[in-house]
Design a protein around this motif. Structure first.
Motif, PDB file in Angstrom:
ATOM      1  N   GLN A 105       0.843  -1.204   0.000  1.00 48.60           N
ATOM      2  CA  GLN A 105       0.000   0.000   0.000  1.00 48.60           C
ATOM      3  C   GLN A 105       0.875   1.250   0.000  1.00 48.60           C
ATOM      4  OE1 GLN A 105      -1.317   2.729   1.832  1.00 48.60           O
ATOM      5  NE2 GLN A 105      -3.024   2.911   0.405  1.00 48.60           N
ATOM      6  N   THR A 117      -1.132  -0.962  -4.711  1.00 44.51           N
ATOM      7  CA  THR A 117      -2.506  -1.435  -4.514  1.00 44.51           C
ATOM      8  C   THR A 117      -3.485  -0.529  -5.266  1.00 44.51           C
ATOM      9  OG1 THR A 117      -2.667  -0.154  -2.478  1.00 44.51           O
ATOM     10  CG2 THR A 117      -2.039  -2.460  -2.256  1.00 44.51           C
ATOM     11  N   TRP A 147      -5.264  -5.801 -11.049  1.00 46.84           N
ATOM     12  CA  TRP A 147      -4.470  -6.181  -9.869  1.00 46.84           C
ATOM     13  C   TRP A 147      -4.011  -7.624 -10.043  1.00 46.84           C
ATOM     14  CZ3 TRP A 147      -9.257  -3.610  -8.397  1.00 46.84           C
ATOM     15  CH2 TRP A 147      -9.069  -2.336  -7.839  1.00 46.84           C
ATOM     16  N   THR A 166      -1.824  -7.887  -4.710  1.00 48.80           N
ATOM     17  CA  THR A 166      -2.236  -6.486  -4.694  1.00 48.80           C
ATOM     18  C   THR A 166      -3.757  -6.345  -4.634  1.00 48.80           C
ATOM     19  OG1 THR A 166      -2.012  -6.430  -7.101  1.00 48.80           O
ATOM     20  CG2 THR A 166      -0.175  -5.560  -5.823  1.00 48.80           C
ATOM     21  N   GLY A 189      -4.581  -6.237  -1.097  1.00 49.58           N
ATOM     22  CA  GLY A 189      -4.233  -4.914  -0.575  1.00 49.58           C
ATOM     23  C   GLY A 189      -5.247  -3.860  -1.001  1.00 49.58           C
TER      24      GLY A 189
END
Lengths: 232, 186
Positions: free
Chosen positions: B29, B34, B102, B106, B109
């Motif tokens: 993050q 993310t 993503w 991720t 996240g």
């Protein structure tokens, strides 16, 4: 002041990115690394970093920064990958957890016969350390976003909205199809961006290097088609 | 010396997995990966944050892993090269990577930072996709999944050299790539 004229003893990795930060020889080396790290963050309240009376950056400013240098964040991820090998004897990966979850759901629906299925017998559809990693990622990202005040409930990411409009149903359908391809492909390849891309590559695994290259070939090709080759 | 008893302790492993995950999610993050826009920017070759984060992770991880391996504190976990698995699976994965925006880590996240499409689309889709794979697995496990297998694991093993003869050039090349990205302003 004489104190400021003291020779600079920078932490080389970070000071190479923004020179002239580490002027302080009254603090230990670890402090200067954290100090430099704060200076290369984009902080919550604009770009001005609040400094303490001694000229240092508050630890809180690092935790509340919206973004860190990608090098610092990447180094932290590398450390987590090392810890996974050392403490759990396992590469740091995420995609197995999703297969375990689908197995656990099938067990609820179809009963114990799931455990005789060749694939679920292989991966073990139970909650274990590798499943907890994915739960941890959700928590860790939530903590990080909350500290920086960037937690925000969103249905449609801005770059998607720019290209395809703000209809949440369309975005949801695309995310669902994308997720299915991702889950299917990750299990076919035997790993994902973290399992192959980071944990495999750092072991110098040839198989993982090929996987990582294919992830990006497929990803770049499809993204270019979807978004109409911007900048090409 | 490996922590074998710790590795076998199921309760401890749950906690270790959770803590490593929390660290991983925090760094993902903070690194910006993310964010949907950042990942799509990487696949469209306009934003190289993902490459920066990944290469930094691999540089640190590779040095740390082979230092610990020198003390026999970690073990290699690699499979043989299997083109039928990684090429086909990798390309399908890549398509999903672009459509979702993503990857499996991720996306988790992204859920933590509040993306609802990541939760109800991405995470749900991944569980369904993994379930579909489990369903076809018995039909492909002895065929295409094992096609193109070679007795090749790691580069130092193939070359039969001390790992550091490979680690050091790799680290230099990766730092060189990061340097080129900085110079080109990408």
């Amino acid at each position: 002041m004489a104190r400021d004229a003291a020779p600079i003893s920078p932490s080389p990795f970070l000071s190479g990115l923004k020179s002239g930060i580490s002027r302080d020889r009254h603090h230990p080396a670890w402090w200067r690394v954290v100090h430099d790290a704060g200076a290369i963050c984009t902080c919550r309240r604009g770009s001005s970093i609040r400094r303490t009376a001694s000229g240092g950056v508050k630890m809180m400013d690092i935790l509340t920064a919206v973004r860190w240098s990608p090098y610092l964040a990447g180094a932290g991820i590398g450390l987590m990958a090392i810890l996974s090998f050392f403490l759990a004897d396992r590469p740091l990966g995420c995609s197995t957890a999703f297969a375990k979850t689908s197995g656990m759901i099938e067990r609820v629906v179809r009963g114990e016969q799931v455990d005789t299925h060749p694939y679920y017998r292989k991966i073990g559809p139970y909650i274990d350390g590798s499943w907890m990693v994915v739960l941890g990622i959700v928590i860790g990202a939530f903590v990080s976003a909350s500290l920086s005040g960037t937690f925000d409930l969103t249905w449609v990411p801005s770059r998607w909205e720019e290209a395809f409009g703000s209809d949440p149903l369309l975005r949801w359908a695309a995310a669902l199809i994308g997720g299915m391809l991702l889950g299917f492909g990750a299990r076919w390849a035997g790993g994902c961006t973290s399992g192959h891309g980071i944990s495999g590559t750092l072991q110098l695994s040839v198989n993982s290097l090929i996987a990582a290259i294919c992830f990006f070939i497929g990803g770049i090709a499809v993204a270019m088609v979807l978004f109409g080759f911007p900048g090409v | 010396m490996m922590f074998t008893s710790l590795h076998r302790n199921k309760g401890a492993q749950l906690l270790i997995g959770l803590l490593i995950g929390i660290g991983f999610g925090f760094f993902l993050q903070k690194g910006g990966v993310t964010e949907y826009d950042v990942i799509i920017g990487q696949l469209l070759l306009t934003d190289f944050t993902v490459v920066r984060v990944m290469l930094s992770a691999v540089i640190v991880g590779m040095i740390g892993f082979y230092l610990l391996k020198g003390g026999e504190m970690v073990a290699i976990h690699c499979r043989n090269v299997t083109l039928g698995s990684v090429v086909i699976g990798g390309l399908i994965f890549g398509a999903g990577f672009a459509v979702l925006g993503w990857c499996p880590g991720t996306v988790a996240g992204a859920v933590g930072q509040g993306f609802l499409d990541a939760l109800f689309g991405g995470m749900v889709g991944m569980v369904v996709g993994a379930g579909l794979f489990a369903w076809v697995y018995p039909r492909i496990s002895e065929g295409i999944l094992k096609a193109g297998e070679f007795e090749v694991r790691t580069i130092p093993e193939v070359l039969g050299v001390n790992p550091w003869f490979v680690v050091i050039p790799f680290v230099v090349i990766m730092i060189g790539i990061l340097w080129v990205l900085e110079v080109m302003g990408l």
